[in-house]
Scaffold this motif. Structure first.
Motif, short mmCIF file in Angstrom:
data_model
loop_
_atom_site.label_atom_id
_atom_site.label_comp_id
_atom_site.label_asym_id
_atom_site.label_seq_id
_atom_site.Cartn_x
_atom_site.Cartn_y
_atom_site.Cartn_z
N GLU A 180 53.92 63.41 81.96
CA GLU A 180 54.59 64.77 82.39
C GLU A 180 54.67 65.52 81.24
OE1 GLU A 180 56.64 61.59 84.94
OE2 GLU A 180 56.08 61.86 83.00
N GLU A 181 54.32 66.93 81.40
CA GLU A 181 54.37 67.94 80.33
C GLU A 181 55.56 67.85 79.59
OE1 GLU A 181 53.39 72.63 79.56
OE2 GLU A 181 52.81 71.67 81.45
N LYS A 182 56.66 67.81 79.94
CA LYS A 182 57.93 67.99 79.53
C LYS A 182 58.46 66.82 78.81
CE LYS A 182 57.96 72.21 80.65
NZ LYS A 182 57.80 73.47 79.41
N LYS A 183 57.79 65.62 78.95
CA LYS A 183 58.11 64.46 78.33
C LYS A 183 58.24 64.43 76.96
CE LYS A 183 59.05 61.22 81.69
NZ LYS A 183 60.17 60.24 81.64
N GLY A 184 59.11 63.39 76.34
CA GLY A 184 58.58 63.04 74.76
C GLY A 184 59.95 63.66 74.02
N ASN A 185 59.69 63.58 72.63
CA ASN A 185 60.47 64.17 71.65
C ASN A 185 60.09 65.74 71.29
OD1 ASN A 185 58.43 63.90 70.03
ND2 ASN A 185 58.88 62.10 68.83
N GLU A 186 60.81 66.16 70.17
CA GLU A 186 60.42 67.64 69.88
C GLU A 186 59.26 67.72 69.45
OE1 GLU A 186 62.58 70.12 70.34
OE2 GLU A 186 63.99 68.78 71.49
N LEU A 187 58.53 66.67 68.86
CA LEU A 187 57.32 67.03 68.10
C LEU A 187 56.18 67.14 69.21
CD1 LEU A 187 55.07 66.76 66.14
CD2 LEU A 187 55.14 64.21 66.05
N THR A 188 56.33 66.38 70.34
CA THR A 188 55.29 66.21 71.31
C THR A 188 55.51 67.39 72.44
OG1 THR A 188 56.56 64.63 72.80
CG2 THR A 188 54.97 63.77 71.24
N LYS A 189 56.60 67.79 72.44
CA LYS A 189 56.92 68.73 73.39
C LYS A 189 56.36 70.16 72.95
CE LYS A 189 61.25 67.20 75.74
NZ LYS A 189 62.42 67.31 75.44
N ALA A 190 56.59 70.34 71.44
CA ALA A 190 55.93 71.48 70.72
C ALA A 190 54.31 71.35 70.53
CB ALA A 190 56.75 71.74 69.28
N THR A 191 53.61 70.17 70.48
CA THR A 191 52.43 70.04 70.21
C THR A 191 51.50 70.24 71.55
OG1 THR A 191 52.88 68.34 68.59
CG2 THR A 191 50.58 68.28 69.81
N TYR A 192 52.48 69.86 72.68
CA TYR A 192 51.62 70.04 74.07
C TYR A 192 50.73 71.36 74.18
CZ TYR A 192 50.42 68.80 78.56
OH TYR A 192 49.72 68.81 80.15
N PRO A 193 51.76 72.43 74.04
CA PRO A 193 50.94 73.82 74.45
C PRO A 193 50.06 74.20 73.37
CG PRO A 193 53.18 74.18 73.86
CD PRO A 193 53.05 72.40 74.02
N LEU A 194 50.17 73.74 72.19
CA LEU A 194 49.22 73.99 71.08
C LEU A 194 47.95 73.30 71.38
CD1 LEU A 194 51.40 73.92 67.84
CD2 LEU A 194 50.88 75.70 69.16
#
Length: 330
Positions: A180-194
């Motif tokens: 899921e898009e919203k899963k993970g820690n701060e790093l993965t959550k911030a990286t996904y849209p980039l």
């Protein structure tokens, strides 16, 4: 095409390193190899070859040496001289099975970083059950990373997967604890849209249990997580084959069975050996720098040289530079 090779790096140096270099010279008529190391140590394994140049070095970077300090102090070490040859234009790329940290330091401080690359990344091609393999990074060059670093990793590895591995429009996955898009820690959550906006074929988050099933052609993560994943895969494979060996040697009946499936088991072991795909590339440097596995035999070293040759031929470093420069100018 000239490739520099560290003749003293790895558990099986210099014998297997030299044997692998000679295999590469036999395979590729356009190839020249500059072999760096202690000439006296290498002499028993050398053969006359008009495309093999031996450069005598008085020092060696040992596995237990501090990476940065040894690169700065051991100026006549085979690994440092090899990297210097690339910087000076005497070689187009280099290969070593030696100290990983020292090779990363030599690549960064001697060969140099591509303009626009924040942090180089260590990226081997890991095995999949279908034999295709996938590129994963970072596996230890940097313990920590920021979202923009992971985006650069994705771009660099996509270029490599296309130009070296021959994969058209390679898929890119972000390693996470769920899809899921919203899963993970701060790093993965911030990286996904980039990653969604990056010039790569991003397919979203991928889970570690799906890696060996070939869920993506490229998988990106931070170096701390990546190194743990790599060593888990290595340890699992070794333990699995140890268990299989115990089963097949437990009785006369199983020993007979082992003889019947010996070739199949050897093939399976090769499928799980990522050295069959070559070495781990240090992405983000001005020229190809390849880290062969520390226990490389002649065949693994040959594969690492083949990989380096392909990277030079397809201008991976130049394409990375142009892509990142173009992306920065947008």
């Amino acid at each position: 095409m000239k490739i520099a090779v560290d003749g003293m790096g790895g558990d099986n140096a210099p014998q297997e390193i030299i044997a692998g270099a000679l295999l590469a010279l036999d395979e590729y008529p356009d190839l020249e190899i500059r072999l760096y190391g202690r000439q006296e140590a290498m002499k028993p394994y050398l053969k006359e070859h008009d495309r093999l140049t031996i450069i005598d070095c008085t020092e060696v970077i040992e596995p237990e040496d501090d990476p940065v300090r040894s690169v700065k102090r051991k100026k006549d070490a085979s690994m440092v001289r090899m990297a210097q040859a690339v910087k000076d234009g005497e070689a187009d790329g280099c290969v070593s099975a030696g100290n990983t940290g020292a090779l990363m330091a030599a690549g960064l401080f001697v060969v140099g970083r591509i303009a626009g690359v924040d942090r180089p990344a260590l990226a081997p091609t890991l095995p999949t059950v279908d034999g295709k393999g996938f590129v994963m990074l970072d596996l230890g060059a940097n313990a920590e990373a920021r979202p923009e670093h992971l985006v650069q990793y994705a771009v660099m590895a996509s270029i490599y997967a296309e130009k070296v591995r021959g994969i058209s429009n390679p898929t890119v996955g972000l390693l996470n604890i769920g899809t899921e898009e919203k899963k993970g820690n701060e790093l993965t959550k911030a990286t996904y849209p980039l990653l969604r906006e990056a010039p790569v074929n991003f397919i979203g988050n991928v889970e570690s249990r799906e890696l060996l099933n070939g869920v993506a052609d490229v998988v990106v993560t931070d170096g701390f997580t990546g190194n743990i994943v790599l060593k888990t895969i290595e340890g699992t494979a070794m333990s699995l084959f140890s268990m299989i060996k115990d089963v097949f040697t437990s009785s006369a009946k199983t020993k007979i069975s082992a003889l019947l499936v010996k070739n199949e088991l050897s093939g399976l072991k090769s499928m799980l050996d990522y050295s069959e795909y070559g070495g781990a590339a240090l992405f983000g440097l001005k020229a190809p720098v390849i880290k062969a596995h520390g226990s490389s035999n002649a065949n693994a070293l040959f594969n690492a040289i083949r990989q380096t040759r392909t990277m030079i031929e397809s201008d991976v470093a130049g394409t990375i530079h142009r892509t990142l420069k173009g992306d920065a100018e947008k």
